[in-house]
Write a protein that holds these residues in place. Structure first.
Motif, PDB file in Angstrom:
ATOM      1  N   LEU A   1       0.841  -1.294  -0.061  1.00  0.00           N
ATOM      2  CA  LEU A   1       0.072  -0.096  -0.167  1.00  0.00           C
ATOM      3  C   LEU A   1       1.025   1.076  -0.067  1.00  0.00           C
ATOM      4  O   LEU A   1       1.712   1.566   0.921  1.00  0.00           O
ATOM      5  CB  LEU A   1      -0.914   0.026   1.259  1.00  0.00           C
ATOM      6  N   ALA A   2       0.876   2.021  -1.110  1.00  0.00           N
ATOM      7  CA  ALA A   2       1.696   3.099  -1.177  1.00  0.00           C
ATOM      8  C   ALA A   2       0.955   4.417  -0.546  1.00  0.00           C
ATOM      9  O   ALA A   2       0.071   4.857  -1.158  1.00  0.00           O
ATOM     10  CB  ALA A   2       2.136   3.249  -2.611  1.00  0.00           C
ATOM     11  N   ALA A   3       1.578   4.964   0.440  1.00  0.00           N
ATOM     12  CA  ALA A   3       0.973   6.037   1.124  1.00  0.00           C
ATOM     13  C   ALA A   3       1.584   7.455   0.880  1.00  0.00           C
ATOM     14  O   ALA A   3       1.495   7.999   1.750  1.00  0.00           O
ATOM     15  CB  ALA A   3       0.879   5.902   2.748  1.00  0.00           C
ATOM     16  N   ALA A   4       2.199   7.362  -0.360  1.00  0.00           N
ATOM     17  CA  ALA A   4       2.645   9.125  -0.865  1.00  0.00           C
ATOM     18  C   ALA A   4       1.466   9.785  -0.705  1.00  0.00           C
ATOM     19  O   ALA A   4       0.502   9.561  -1.052  1.00  0.00           O
ATOM     20  CB  ALA A   4       3.281   8.839  -2.119  1.00  0.00           C
ATOM     21  N   LEU A   5       1.676  11.149  -0.142  1.00  0.00           N
ATOM     22  CA  LEU A   5       0.846  12.384  -0.450  1.00  0.00           C
ATOM     23  C   LEU A   5      -0.275  12.189   0.764  1.00  0.00           C
ATOM     24  O   LEU A   5      -1.221  12.996   0.912  1.00  0.00           O
ATOM     25  CB  LEU A   5       0.407  12.435  -1.449  1.00  0.00           C
ATOM     26  N   VAL A   6      -0.281  11.037   1.472  1.00  0.00           N
ATOM     27  CA  VAL A   6      -1.515  10.921   2.318  1.00  0.00           C
ATOM     28  C   VAL A   6      -1.106  11.821   3.594  1.00  0.00           C
ATOM     29  O   VAL A   6      -0.057  11.676   4.211  1.00  0.00           O
ATOM     30  CB  VAL A   6      -1.462   9.213   3.002  1.00  0.00           C
ATOM     31  N   PRO A   7      -2.240  12.504   4.113  1.00  0.00           N
ATOM     32  CA  PRO A   7      -2.232  13.174   5.540  1.00  0.00           C
ATOM     33  C   PRO A   7      -1.704  12.075   6.553  1.00  0.00           C
ATOM     34  O   PRO A   7      -1.938  11.248   6.776  1.00  0.00           O
ATOM     35  CB  PRO A   7      -3.657  13.627   5.602  1.00  0.00           C
ATOM     36  N   ALA A   8      -0.894  12.915   7.366  1.00  0.00           N
ATOM     37  CA  ALA A   8      -0.428  12.178   8.394  1.00  0.00           C
ATOM     38  C   ALA A   8      -1.253  11.603   9.465  1.00  0.00           C
ATOM     39  O   ALA A   8      -1.279  10.647   9.771  1.00  0.00           O
ATOM     40  CB  ALA A   8       0.570  13.093   9.472  1.00  0.00           C
ATOM     41  N   GLY A   9      -2.373  12.238   9.686  1.00  0.00           N
ATOM     42  CA  GLY A   9      -3.340  11.862  10.632  1.00  0.00           C
ATOM     43  C   GLY A   9      -4.058  10.554  10.208  1.00  0.00           C
ATOM     44  O   GLY A   9      -4.610  10.174  10.881  1.00  0.00           O
ATOM     45  N   GLN A  10      -3.929  10.115   8.727  1.00  0.00           N
ATOM     46  CA  GLN A  10      -4.336   9.043   8.454  1.00  0.00           C
ATOM     47  C   GLN A  10      -3.690   7.423   8.329  1.00  0.00           C
ATOM     48  O   GLN A  10      -4.170   6.745   8.020  1.00  0.00           O
ATOM     49  CB  GLN A  10      -5.348   9.285   6.848  1.00  0.00           C
ATOM     50  N   LEU A  11      -2.614   7.863   8.750  1.00  0.00           N
ATOM     51  CA  LEU A  11      -1.745   6.852   8.395  1.00  0.00           C
ATOM     52  C   LEU A  11      -1.854   5.776   9.393  1.00  0.00           C
ATOM     53  O   LEU A  11      -1.485   4.319   8.996  1.00  0.00           O
ATOM     54  CB  LEU A  11      -0.191   7.375   8.501  1.00  0.00           C
TER      55      LEU A  11
ATOM     56  N   ALA B   1       8.515 -11.349 -15.143  1.00  0.00           N
ATOM     57  CA  ALA B   1       9.831 -10.574 -15.666  1.00  0.00           C
ATOM     58  C   ALA B   1      10.617 -10.500 -14.019  1.00  0.00           C
ATOM     59  O   ALA B   1      11.842 -10.019 -14.084  1.00  0.00           O
ATOM     60  CB  ALA B   1       9.415  -9.049 -16.001  1.00  0.00           C
ATOM     61  N   GLY B   2      10.116 -10.938 -13.053  1.00  0.00           N
ATOM     62  CA  GLY B   2      10.816 -10.812 -11.559  1.00  0.00           C
ATOM     63  C   GLY B   2      10.195  -9.943 -10.617  1.00  0.00           C
ATOM     64  O   GLY B   2      10.996 -10.120  -9.590  1.00  0.00           O
ATOM     65  N   VAL B   3       9.158  -9.515 -10.988  1.00  0.00           N
ATOM     66  CA  VAL B   3       8.778  -8.541  -9.912  1.00  0.00           C
ATOM     67  C   VAL B   3       8.047  -9.290  -8.675  1.00  0.00           C
ATOM     68  O   VAL B   3       7.345 -10.350  -9.137  1.00  0.00           O
ATOM     69  CB  VAL B   3       7.646  -7.446 -10.634  1.00  0.00           C
ATOM     70  N   THR B   4       8.249  -9.088  -7.406  1.00  0.00           N
ATOM     71  CA  THR B   4       7.735 -10.000  -6.439  1.00  0.00           C
ATOM     72  C   THR B   4       6.937  -9.123  -5.559  1.00  0.00           C
ATOM     73  O   THR B   4       6.055  -9.735  -4.635  1.00  0.00           O
ATOM     74  CB  THR B   4       9.175 -10.123  -5.608  1.00  0.00           C
ATOM     75  N   GLU B   5       6.835  -7.789  -5.914  1.00  0.00           N
ATOM     76  CA  GLU B   5       5.717  -6.992  -5.149  1.00  0.00           C
ATOM     77  C   GLU B   5       5.418  -5.821  -5.903  1.00  0.00           C
ATOM     78  O   GLU B   5       6.098  -5.134  -6.357  1.00  0.00           O
ATOM     79  CB  GLU B   5       6.471  -6.501  -3.587  1.00  0.00           C
ATOM     80  N   CYS B   6       4.017  -5.642  -5.840  1.00  0.00           N
ATOM     81  CA  CYS B   6       3.144  -4.488  -6.523  1.00  0.00           C
ATOM     82  C   CYS B   6       2.865  -3.422  -5.684  1.00  0.00           C
ATOM     83  O   CYS B   6       2.225  -3.692  -4.827  1.00  0.00           O
ATOM     84  CB  CYS B   6       2.417  -4.982  -7.503  1.00  0.00           C
ATOM     85  N   GLN B   7       2.990  -2.059  -5.945  1.00  0.00           N
ATOM     86  CA  GLN B   7       2.468  -1.009  -5.133  1.00  0.00           C
ATOM     87  C   GLN B   7       1.119  -0.646  -5.855  1.00  0.00           C
ATOM     88  O   GLN B   7       0.924  -0.755  -7.002  1.00  0.00           O
ATOM     89  CB  GLN B   7       3.266  -0.045  -5.464  1.00  0.00           C
ATOM     90  N   ALA B   8       0.187  -0.151  -4.795  1.00  0.00           N
ATOM     91  CA  ALA B   8      -0.931   0.290  -5.210  1.00  0.00           C
ATOM     92  C   ALA B   8      -1.375   1.200  -4.234  1.00  0.00           C
ATOM     93  O   ALA B   8      -1.133   1.296  -2.989  1.00  0.00           O
ATOM     94  CB  ALA B   8      -2.223  -1.077  -4.796  1.00  0.00           C
ATOM     95  N   ALA B   9      -2.052   2.543  -4.873  1.00  0.00           N
ATOM     96  CA  ALA B   9      -2.665   3.583  -4.056  1.00  0.00           C
ATOM     97  C   ALA B   9      -3.958   3.411  -4.630  1.00  0.00           C
ATOM     98  O   ALA B   9      -4.209   4.381  -5.418  1.00  0.00           O
ATOM     99  CB  ALA B   9      -1.794   4.630  -4.470  1.00  0.00           C
ATOM    100  N   PRO B  10      -4.937   2.666  -4.150  1.00  0.00           N
ATOM    101  CA  PRO B  10      -6.337   2.546  -4.623  1.00  0.00           C
ATOM    102  C   PRO B  10      -7.141   3.927  -4.734  1.00  0.00           C
ATOM    103  O   PRO B  10      -8.089   3.858  -5.426  1.00  0.00           O
ATOM    104  CB  PRO B  10      -6.893   1.510  -3.650  1.00  0.00           C
ATOM    105  N   TRP B  11      -6.853   4.725  -3.716  1.00  0.00           N
ATOM    106  CA  TRP B  11      -7.776   5.923  -3.571  1.00  0.00           C
ATOM    107  C   TRP B  11      -7.643   6.823  -4.974  1.00  0.00           C
ATOM    108  O   TRP B  11      -8.519   7.354  -5.562  1.00  0.00           O
ATOM    109  CB  TRP B  11      -7.428   6.769  -2.484  1.00  0.00           C
TER     110      TRP B  11
END
Length: 291
Positions: free
Chosen positions: A5-15, A253-263
């Motif tokens: 779960l990629a939490a870039a740009l997410v407000p601190a209070g929601q982490l 291709a070798g990827v072991t983990e995918c990131q998602a930012a579903p919002w």
């Protein structure tokens, strides 16, 4: 395939709520980016947009990941965490090693360290570090952090490099498992650094085809450095209309983990706390549980 779960740009209070939701819904890890400050005037273009402009406003929250990750680790038990990515050459490597070791210990070895260089000249100038040597200093810093966080608890270490030099010292506490260091970036130097000294690679948010091409180059470089038989992780950030076939191609291709930012995928604004939790759950139901 594992999922971040990629939490870039997410407000601190929601982490904290997002960390709990990630653990409850089958995500393997949560990733946080790093940004020290916003220069009002930036003399370089952002490398990952067509026109070189950033796509977030200056007031966007970037909580220090070394503060947020221990807090999220305290409200979870299995979820892993990594930085994506930490601007390593802006910092002293021994001070960073102390922080990385402490986070790894406090999280019960659930922390991996994703590193990058930074593209903003003002960040180097205002922090009194040198941009010209950022690559070479990052190489040495990675070696120092690996020595401190080798996974054997506190040990005497020393380092004698071109940019950093110190005699025997001990940092305690230190983790009981090696801290994995993931290197970010698609440039040839970044891929070479990954292949030479990294435990894994983190892609930028880009198309599956570009990620696959980078994976192929990484495989060739790792073979050149004689590391193609060592454990290695690839965390990809595919964007666009990503299908299940795309995820399968990435895994092949070798990827072991995918990131998602579903919002972003479901059109949920970042200030909608409940909507973001629902988006994380929806992605888990629609993609993770059925992949």
């Amino acid at each position: 395939m594992k999922w971040t779960l990629a939490a870039a740009l997410v407000p601190a209070g929601q982490l904290l709520d997002l960390a709990r939701a990630a653990e409850e819904n089958g995500y393997n890890s949560l990733a946080l980016p790093d940004s020290v400050f916003y220069p009002e005037q930036v003399s370089a273009k952002y490398p990952y947009t067509k026109d070189g402009s950033r796509f977030w406003p200056a007031e966007t929250e970037f909580i220090d990941p070394f503060v947020a990750i221990p807090a999220m680790a305290a409200v979870t038990t299995q979820l892993e965490f990594h930085t994506n990515v930490y601007k390593l050459p802006l910092r002293d490597p021994l001070l960073t090693a102390k922080q990385v070791a402490s986070i790894a210990v406090m999280s019960d070895n659930r922390f991996a360290f994703g590193v990058g260089l930074s593209w903003i000249p003002e960040e180097f100038r205002f922090t009194h570090t040198e941009m010209r040597t950022r690559g070479a200093r990052t190489d040495e810093a990675i070696e120092i952090i690996k020595a401190v966080c080798a996974g054997k608890g506190p040990e005497w270490v020393e380092y004698h490099g071109r940019h950093y030099d110190f005699d025997r010292l001990m940092i305690s506490p230190a983790p009981t498992r090696p801290v994995r260091i993931f290197v970010g970036g698609h440039s040839e130097p970044a891929l070479a650094r990954t292949a030479r000294i990294g435990d894994g690679w983190i892609s930028v948010n880009t198309s599956p085809n570009k990620i696959i091409a980078a994976c192929e180059r990484l495989a060739a470089l790792r073979a050149e450095y004689g590391r193609d038989d060592e454990p290695f992780e690839i965390i990809a950030g595919p964007v666009g209309d990503v299908s299940r076939d795309d995820y399968r191609r990435l895994e092949e291709a070798g990827v072991t983990e995918c990131q998602a930012a579903p919002w972003w995928q479901y059109g949920v604004p970042l200030d909608d706390r409940a909507g973001m939790i629902d988006a994380a759950r929806r992605f888990a139901d629609e993609v993770i549980a059925t992949y």
